[in-house]
Design an enzyme around this catalytic site. Structure first.
Site, PDB file in Angstrom:
ATOM      1  N   HIS A 156     -92.275  47.954   1.175  1.00  0.00           N
ATOM      2  CA  HIS A 156     -92.774  48.086  -0.190  1.00  0.00           C
ATOM      3  C   HIS A 156     -93.361  49.458  -0.474  1.00  0.00           C
ATOM      4  O   HIS A 156     -93.582  49.797  -1.645  1.00  0.00           O
ATOM      5  CB  HIS A 156     -93.817  47.005  -0.470  1.00  0.00           C
ATOM      6  CG  HIS A 156     -93.245  45.626  -0.525  1.00  0.00           C
ATOM      7  ND1 HIS A 156     -92.936  44.989  -1.704  1.00  0.00           N
ATOM      8  CD2 HIS A 156     -92.889  44.763   0.467  1.00  0.00           C
ATOM      9  CE1 HIS A 156     -92.432  43.793  -1.450  1.00  0.00           C
ATOM     10  NE2 HIS A 156     -92.395  43.628  -0.136  1.00  0.00           N
ATOM     11  N   ASP A 363     -95.870  56.796  -4.478  1.00  0.00           N
ATOM     12  CA  ASP A 363     -95.931  55.342  -4.538  1.00  0.00           C
ATOM     13  C   ASP A 363     -94.540  54.772  -4.310  1.00  0.00           C
ATOM     14  O   ASP A 363     -93.546  55.342  -4.791  1.00  0.00           O
ATOM     15  CB  ASP A 363     -96.453  54.879  -5.902  1.00  0.00           C
ATOM     16  CG  ASP A 363     -97.363  53.672  -5.790  1.00  0.00           C
ATOM     17  OD1 ASP A 363     -97.273  52.948  -4.784  1.00  0.00           O
ATOM     18  OD2 ASP A 363     -98.172  53.452  -6.720  1.00  0.00           O
TER      19      ASP A 363
END
Length: 453
Positions: A156, A363
């Site tokens: 992730h 991110d």
């Protein structure tokens, strides 16, 4: 009969509370309910010693299996190797990365313990889906115990360039563990390319379209960008909770425009630079004084890690300095809170905000950007200002994309967003929503599981 899904994550949450928790929990619970699956992970509890046998319970159609960790194992595996080493390294923060062989040994030990507790619960035709950086070695540990079922892994967070990855003393072991999975998913194609570069240059492996070969094994690997439950989140903004929060905030703001940022309190999110950009906006746009306010919601995370404690103090001081410099009797430029706000209330806050400010330095995806857009009223939508270094930027080209390291560019984008004409706001929002509805969380889950199965 279709295979049962076995989902494995560092920690599991309540099945009933998943729609409110959002993110990974929503995606997993919907799939687990559909396939009467098993969800395995840490209980969230520490005990005198780590447990080797899972505690099994049932919530509706989903079986939950949890293990406890000792405080020593938790501190070394989770706070130590996972979050003092892998998290900063994978977010390109070599300056904050700590290497400790004892922490790595605990990381291996906990993954071995997880595998030992999970393997007796498996069925012959299970599909096993392992999630995130805490559990890189789990596939290898399961294979060592004789598990032959299909194994998938999804990361992730970003994957680092080989120049950074190779600073990790255990880089070869970590990558070797990926090759015990049948399918590995990353958030964006750039992450796949970074691993490919390492496999070719450091392992002498072979890379093809959707596969890599090394250690005598072929690994299937693809990008599967994570979405959100778009339609459900849009409904949150107009639910009784969302509407109440929207009306309360608009009354408080009066006619002021609000910039909103919602992030875990983490150095990767670019919060200090974000405040610098807002400060520059106030310096350069005197007409904005008293007309705009910035709400930063930053729930505390990993408070036991020293780097996070230092960062929290820095951020609090920075917000206080800006308020002291520009604040007026009836106007506070920055409202900074560490409260964790439930998703339905948060949707109302997003809807009431003219600008969504999402500027991480790095991110994997960033679902706040997607939730902000989904919560908007299409008749009068706000504008998303988004870091080009968030994975979401690959899909959300109609946001105002910025370099979070360029303070002047971010300040300029904030002013552009604040003053953007209604027609342009509607047009950008419409295009962004089309993408969010098409590539939602159920589509992400379906594509990964089809590729794994």
């Amino acid at each position: 009969m279709s295979p049962r899904l076995v989902a494995v994550s560092n920690r599991i949450s309540s099945v009933r509370g998943a729609p409110l928790a959002g993110g990974l929990a929503v995606a997993l619970v919907d799939a687990l309910r559909e396939k009467r699956g098993l969800w395995f992970g840490w209980s969230g509890k520490t005990a005198d010693q780590s447990t080797d046998t899972a505690n099994v319970s049932q919530e509706g159609d989903v079986t939950l299996a949890t293990v406890d960790l000792s405080q020593e194992d938790h501190d070394a595996y989770y706070s130590g190797f996972a979050n003092r080493c892998l998290w900063p390294l994978f977010h390109f923060r070599l300056d904050l990365t700590g290497y400790d062989r004892a922490h790595f040994e605990a990381y291996q030990r906990v993954n071995r313990r997880f595998a030992g507790a999970l393997s007796p619960l498996l069925r012959d035709d299970d599909l096993i889906w392992v999630h995130d950086y805490h559990l890189f070695p789990l596939g290898s540990e399961l294979r060592r115990l004789g598990v032959t079922q299909r194994l998938g892994f999804f990361l992730h967070i970003p994957f680092p360039p080989r120049e950074l990855l190779t600073t990790l003393p255990q880089h070869r072991s970590l990558v070797r563990s990926l090759f015990d999975y049948d399918l590995v998913g990353f958030q964006i194609e750039d992450d796949v390319k970074r691993l490919a570069s390492y496999v070719e240059q450091d392992l002498g492996g072979t890379v093809g379209d959707g596969w890599m070969e090394a250690f005598g094994r072929r690994l299937n690997i693809r990008a599967f960008p994570v979405g959100i439950d778009t339609a459900r989140y849009h409904d949150f903004a107009f639910s009784s909770h969302g509407q109440r929060e929207y009306l309360r905030l608009r009354e408080f703001l009066r006619d002021r425009d609000q910039i909103i940022g919602v992030d875990r309190l983490d150095y990767s999110k670019g919060l200090v630079r974000r405040m610098n950009a807002y400060e520059l906006l106030l310096e350069s746009q005197a007409a904005a004084h008293g007309r705009i306010t910035y709400l930063q919601i930053a729930p505390i995370s990993r408070g036991e890690v020293a780097a996070y404690q230092d960062f929290r103090r820095e951020l609090e001081q920075h917000a206080a300095n800006i308020n002291g410099r520009f604040g007026q009797v009836d106007w506070v430029p920055i409202r900074y809170v560490n409260e964790a706000i439930p998703r339905r209330r948060l949707a109302g806050l997003y809807r009431a905000s003219r600008v969504g400010l999402v500027t991480p330095m790095r991110d994997g995806m960033n679902l706040v950007a997607k939730e902000y857009v989904a919560a908007q009223d299409e008749k009068d939508p706000g504008v998303l200002v988004l870091s080009r270094f968030a994975g979401a930027a690959q899909q959300m080209r109609d946001a105002l994309l910025v370099n979070p390291y360029d303070t002047e560019e971010v300040a300029g984008a904030l002013e552009q967003a604040r003053t953007m004409p209604l027609d342009e706001r509607r047009n950008r929002h419409h295009k962004l929503m089309e993408g969010l509805l098409r590539d939602d969380v159920s589509d992400w889950r379906r594509r990964f599981l089809e590729a794994l199965g």
